[in-house]
Enzyme design. Structure first.
Site, PDB file in Angstrom:
ATOM      1  N   ASP A  27      -7.347  10.696  11.975  1.00 29.97           N
ATOM      2  CA  ASP A  27      -7.977  11.257  10.928  1.00 29.97           C
ATOM      3  C   ASP A  27      -7.175  12.712  10.732  1.00 29.97           C
ATOM      4  O   ASP A  27      -6.299  13.015  11.438  1.00 29.97           O
ATOM      5  CB  ASP A  27      -9.302  11.859  11.142  1.00 29.97           C
ATOM      6  CG  ASP A  27      -9.906  10.093  10.758  1.00 29.97           C
ATOM      7  OD1 ASP A  27      -9.662   9.794  10.656  1.00 29.97           O
ATOM      8  OD2 ASP A  27     -11.265  10.905  11.679  1.00 29.97           O
TER       9      ASP A  27
ATOM     10  N   ARG B  76      -4.956   5.395  15.255  1.00 26.08           N
ATOM     11  CA  ARG B  76      -4.779   6.306  14.130  1.00 26.08           C
ATOM     12  C   ARG B  76      -5.883   7.202  14.160  1.00 26.08           C
ATOM     13  O   ARG B  76      -7.582   7.626  14.402  1.00 26.08           O
ATOM     14  CB  ARG B  76      -4.801   5.431  12.981  1.00 26.08           C
ATOM     15  CG  ARG B  76      -4.437   4.452  12.852  1.00 26.08           C
ATOM     16  CD  ARG B  76      -5.121   3.517  10.932  1.00 26.08           C
ATOM     17  NE  ARG B  76      -3.880   2.146  11.290  1.00 26.08           N
ATOM     18  CZ  ARG B  76      -4.544   1.444  10.020  1.00 26.08           C
ATOM     19  NH1 ARG B  76      -5.301   2.111   9.322  1.00 26.08           N
ATOM     20  NH2 ARG B  76      -3.872   0.893   9.652  1.00 26.08           N
TER      21      ARG B  76
ATOM     22  N   ARG C  79     -15.230  12.953  16.951  1.00 28.54           N
ATOM     23  CA  ARG C  79     -15.747  14.629  16.537  1.00 28.54           C
ATOM     24  C   ARG C  79     -17.153  13.936  16.098  1.00 28.54           C
ATOM     25  O   ARG C  79     -18.039  15.208  16.115  1.00 28.54           O
ATOM     26  CB  ARG C  79     -15.120  14.613  14.924  1.00 28.54           C
ATOM     27  CG  ARG C  79     -13.584  14.976  15.350  1.00 28.54           C
ATOM     28  CD  ARG C  79     -12.976  15.066  14.186  1.00 28.54           C
ATOM     29  NE  ARG C  79     -13.340  15.219  12.922  1.00 28.54           N
ATOM     30  CZ  ARG C  79     -13.091  14.897  11.795  1.00 28.54           C
ATOM     31  NH1 ARG C  79     -12.214  14.067  11.039  1.00 28.54           N
ATOM     32  NH2 ARG C  79     -13.810  15.705  10.614  1.00 28.54           N
TER      33      ARG C  79
END
Length: 271
Positions: free
Chosen positions: A62, A60, A215
């Site tokens: 973001d 998944r 990130r």
């Protein structure tokens, strides 16, 4: 094609490799009130197959994160497996939004899962430095502006390789009651030039990643690259197992899901 089928009639798995510009989406996973990549892909497949489907993704992403090598798997019938690649590839551009594209169609054995059968996942984060912001690549890079010490960042990044507890590098709420150990298999930095615009590309490969892990790693490495922290600081961040110990989370726009590795022979290109 076919109407709704029960589970006993599903004979194999259709696997799609797809890419998307994540700028317009609230992430990959479906959400009731948001536009998502999974929602668009599911609707397209249900129109084509004329039945409800179950869709599983390799990882998944973001909101705002891009992909060129996302994989999704869908249990299908023997008749659906017989649909030729040429027909799939003609249908998808008409059924999907312009910012989502299927690049390949595969077959896999019954029970294959794009998520659970993945051996590794690879992400690349792109950073632009310099006084002038990127123009043509602005939607896929983080314009950081200030120069970065790449050697120091690489020193810090290499400390992440191996089996580690990455609790400090994930969204706090996502770690509650869940395992946070992951294995980072490789990290690297490279200079890239696209459409005449240069950037620094950080690539990381691992067995799996936590929510916002890549990130947060990038934001932490940039602290080192700006000489606000020493490379050895990464060891302290890992040991803390506390999100507050790490650097800021880098913007979503610079991150791209590049590829997924599966066992040799697990995927067979659709004829």
């Amino acid at each position: 094609m076919h109407r709704e089928e029960d589970a006993s009639s599903l004979d194999g798995t259709l696997v799609l490799r797809l890419g998307y510009d994540g700028g317009a989406y609230a992430g990959f996973a479906e959400q009731p009130t948001e536009t998502t990549v999974a929602g668009e892909v599911r609707r397209a497949l249900e129109v084509f197959l004329r039945r409800p489907i179950e869709l599983t993704c390799a990882g998944r992403t973001d909101a705002g994160v891009h992909a060129v090598g996302q994989y999704v798997s869908i249990p299908v019938t023997a008749d659906e497996l017989a649909v030729p690649r040429s027909r799939w590839m003609r249908a998808f551009p008409a059924l999907l939004p312009h910012d989502i594209a299927v690049s390949e169609v595969f077959h896999a054995a019954p029970g294959f899962s794009a998520r659970f059968d993945a051996r590794s996942r690879t992400y690349t984060y792109r950073i632009a430095t310099g006084d002038a912001p990127p123009l043509l690549t602005r939607s896929v890079t983080w314009w950081h502006r200030w120069p970065l010490d790449v050697a120091a960042m690489d020193d810090a990044a290499q400390r992440l390789v191996g089996e580690r507890d990455f609790k400090s590098f994930c969204k706090t709420s996502s770690a509650i009651g869940r395992p946070t150990h992951r294995c980072v298999q490789a990290v690297s930095f490279a200079r890239e030039c696209s459409l005449g615009e240069e950037c620094l590309a950080f690539t990381i490969r691992g067995n799996a990643f936590l929510h916002s892990m890549v990130r947060t790693i990038v934001g932490t490495l940039v602290e080192v690259g700006c000489h606000r922290r020493e490379p050895a600081w990464i060891d302290e961040v890992l040991a803390a197992c506390d999100r507050a110990a790490a650097g800021p989370t880098a913007p979503a726009c610079g991150l791209c899901f590049m590829d997924v590795a599966y066992d040799e022979g697990a995927l067979v290109r659709c004829p």
